[in-house]
Design a protein around this motif. Structure first.
Motif, mmCIF file in Angstrom:
data_model
loop_
_atom_site.group_PDB
_atom_site.id
_atom_site.type_symbol
_atom_site.label_atom_id
_atom_site.label_comp_id
_atom_site.label_asym_id
_atom_site.label_seq_id
_atom_site.Cartn_x
_atom_site.Cartn_y
_atom_site.Cartn_z
ATOM 1 N N SER A 199 0.680 -5.841 -13.008
ATOM 2 C CA SER A 199 -0.018 -4.949 -13.940
ATOM 3 C C SER A 199 0.430 -3.502 -13.746
ATOM 4 N N LYS A 200 0.717 -3.129 -12.487
ATOM 5 C CA LYS A 200 1.211 -1.762 -12.235
ATOM 6 C C LYS A 200 2.582 -1.541 -12.873
ATOM 7 N N ILE A 201 3.414 -2.559 -12.839
ATOM 8 C CA ILE A 201 4.747 -2.418 -13.438
ATOM 9 C C ILE A 201 4.609 -2.089 -14.925
ATOM 10 N N LEU A 202 3.676 -2.765 -15.565
ATOM 11 C CA LEU A 202 3.494 -2.554 -17.001
ATOM 12 C C LEU A 202 3.057 -1.135 -17.329
ATOM 13 N N VAL A 203 2.122 -0.610 -16.541
ATOM 14 C CA VAL A 203 1.614 0.723 -16.884
ATOM 15 C C VAL A 203 2.419 1.857 -16.256
ATOM 16 N N TYR A 204 2.937 1.634 -15.058
ATOM 17 C CA TYR A 204 3.577 2.724 -14.316
ATOM 18 C C TYR A 204 5.098 2.757 -14.519
ATOM 19 N N ARG A 205 5.675 1.609 -14.798
ATOM 20 C CA ARG A 205 7.122 1.478 -15.000
ATOM 21 C C ARG A 205 7.955 2.106 -13.872
ATOM 22 N N PRO A 206 7.802 1.583 -12.662
ATOM 23 C CA PRO A 206 8.541 2.149 -11.527
ATOM 24 C C PRO A 206 10.037 1.855 -11.616
ATOM 25 N N ASP A 207 10.834 2.718 -10.967
ATOM 26 C CA ASP A 207 12.279 2.489 -10.882
ATOM 27 C C ASP A 207 12.603 1.542 -9.738
ATOM 28 N N VAL A 208 11.748 1.540 -8.737
ATOM 29 C CA VAL A 208 11.983 0.680 -7.592
ATOM 30 C C VAL A 208 10.635 0.327 -6.943
ATOM 31 N N ILE A 209 10.594 -0.875 -6.347
ATOM 32 C CA ILE A 209 9.399 -1.298 -5.611
ATOM 33 C C ILE A 209 9.750 -1.340 -4.132
ATOM 34 N N VAL A 210 8.953 -0.664 -3.313
ATOM 35 C CA VAL A 210 9.156 -0.703 -1.871
ATOM 36 C C VAL A 210 7.958 -1.445 -1.287
ATOM 37 N N HIS A 211 8.209 -2.615 -0.718
ATOM 38 C CA HIS A 211 7.068 -3.425 -0.290
ATOM 39 C C HIS A 211 7.072 -3.684 1.210
ATOM 40 N N THR A 212 5.892 -3.558 1.817
ATOM 41 C CA THR A 212 5.759 -3.840 3.250
ATOM 42 C C THR A 212 5.186 -5.228 3.469
ATOM 43 N N THR A 213 4.795 -5.882 2.405
ATOM 44 C CA THR A 213 4.253 -7.217 2.541
ATOM 45 C C THR A 213 5.084 -8.164 1.700
ATOM 46 N N LEU A 218 6.245 -10.477 -1.184
ATOM 47 C CA LEU A 218 5.964 -10.636 -2.610
ATOM 48 C C LEU A 218 6.555 -11.973 -3.042
ATOM 49 N N GLY A 219 5.839 -12.708 -3.830
ATOM 50 C CA GLY A 219 6.352 -13.974 -4.315
ATOM 51 C C GLY A 219 7.675 -13.776 -5.041
ATOM 52 N N GLU A 220 8.495 -14.823 -5.035
ATOM 53 C CA GLU A 220 9.812 -14.693 -5.648
ATOM 54 C C GLU A 220 9.729 -14.362 -7.131
ATOM 55 N N ASP A 221 8.647 -14.771 -7.739
ATOM 56 C CA ASP A 221 8.521 -14.541 -9.176
ATOM 57 C C ASP A 221 7.697 -13.293 -9.482
ATOM 58 N N VAL A 222 7.435 -12.474 -8.447
ATOM 59 C CA VAL A 222 6.642 -11.256 -8.663
ATOM 60 C C VAL A 222 7.546 -10.032 -8.727
ATOM 61 N N GLY A 223 7.324 -9.221 -9.725
ATOM 62 C CA GLY A 223 8.021 -7.939 -9.808
ATOM 63 C C GLY A 223 9.509 -8.042 -10.037
ATOM 64 N N ASN A 224 9.949 -9.103 -10.660
ATOM 65 C CA ASN A 224 11.386 -9.311 -10.784
ATOM 66 C C ASN A 224 12.080 -8.461 -11.838
ATOM 67 N N THR A 225 11.292 -7.748 -12.618
ATOM 68 C CA THR A 225 11.917 -6.885 -13.616
ATOM 69 C C THR A 225 12.362 -5.563 -12.987
ATOM 70 N N VAL A 226 11.984 -5.367 -11.719
ATOM 71 C CA VAL A 226 12.276 -4.103 -11.040
ATOM 72 C C VAL A 226 12.987 -4.415 -9.727
ATOM 73 N N LYS A 227 13.863 -3.524 -9.303
ATOM 74 C CA LYS A 227 14.529 -3.684 -8.015
ATOM 75 C C LYS A 227 13.487 -3.628 -6.880
ATOM 76 N N LYS A 228 13.555 -4.617 -5.952
ATOM 77 C CA LYS A 228 12.603 -4.662 -4.837
ATOM 78 C C LYS A 228 13.332 -4.416 -3.519
ATOM 79 N N ILE A 229 12.757 -3.558 -2.696
ATOM 80 C CA ILE A 229 13.355 -3.275 -1.390
ATOM 81 C C ILE A 229 12.271 -3.370 -0.313
#
Lengths: 155, 100
Positions: free
Chosen positions: B47-61, B63-74
């Motif tokens: 839901s955050k991707i839809l409203v915030y439209r980030p350029d990159v996701i930085v995750h410390t936990t 994320l499922g393989e099918d989560v956030g795939n429209t954005v680069k994940k690091i």
């Protein structure tokens, strides 16, 4: 900084001998609950969360775990601290395939808000200070409280 | 240069993502990038991707393989442990420069 937060001696346990991750989480959760910092629901919530979102941090000498859960299970902010006589395995944060031998546990009872962010940032400075971790690991209850409070008060 | 948007993600959205977000912002500013960071829980990513439209996701936990795939994940664990933090900041900076 957050003058409101002082680590309490009652929530620190040294050289604890436990068989596994679940045992140390339970032990610290019981201590935090007994002292009134967390609600009865805290323990189960932390245990359940650790299954899904593991909190082991890979560090050079002592791996550290920072189990925690949502603020709704917390009455007052506190950090349960334990040094472990024998390491127990926690999965690495964000990488459940990787198991770490953890010898230091900081169990966070947190609430939302600005102060918590400051507190956490300070906590992470402790985690990133290998020499300080060594000192904490070798310290007794009273010394641990002094070391951590000193660090948390700096800013 | 435009302002890049970073979404930091952890399990509760109040602990390590906050720490990662502060560190991430500081280190990318040092690298000359305009950065805006927000934090969220793992369950809120889509839901955050839809409203915030980030350029990159930085995750410390995780994320499922099918989560956030429209954005680069690091993976952002280095911001929490301090181990390999410069390398991680370089990696994110390089990525953002490449998509400017």
């Amino acid at each position: 900084m957050h003058k409101g937060f002082v680590l309490a001696e009652e929530v620190v346990r040294v050289q604890v001998d436990v068989p596994d991750r679940e045992a140390i989480i339970s032990l610290l959760a019981d201590v935090l609950e007994k002292e009134g910092y967390v609600k009865g629901t805290y323990k189960e919530a932390v245990l359940a969360r650790e299954e899904v979102f593991s909190t082991g941090l890979p560090l050079q000498e002592y791996c550290v775990a920072i189990p925690h859960t949502d603020a709704i299970h917390v009455n007052k902010p506190m950090i349960g601290v334990a040094t472990l006589k024998n390491p127990v395995q926690f999965a690495e944060m964000g990488n459940p395939e990787e198991l770490l031998d953890v010898k230091l546990v900081f169990m966070l009872a947190m609430q939302d808000g600005r102060d918590q962010i400051k507190l956490l940032t300070q906590m992470m400075k402790i985690v990133q200070d290998q020499e300080l971790l060594n000192r904490i690991y070798q310290a007794d209850q009273k010394e641990i409280v002094e070391l951590i409070n000193q660090k948390l008060c700096m800013e | 240069m435009r302002t890049f948007k970073v979404l930091t993600v952890c399990g509760t959205g109040i602990a390590t993502s906050t720490v990662a977000s502060e560190k991430c912002k500081e280190m990318l500013l040092d690298r000359g990038l305009n950065i805006e960071v927000i934090e969220c829980k793992a369950t809120e990513v889509e839901s955050k991707i839809l409203v915030y439209r980030p350029d990159v996701i930085v995750h410390t936990t995780i994320l499922g393989e099918d989560v956030g795939n429209t954005v680069k994940k690091i993976r952002g664990l280095a911001f929490v442990t301090g181990v390999g933090m410069d390398k991680l900041a370089d990696e994110i900076a390089d990525y953002l420069k490449s998509v400017e």
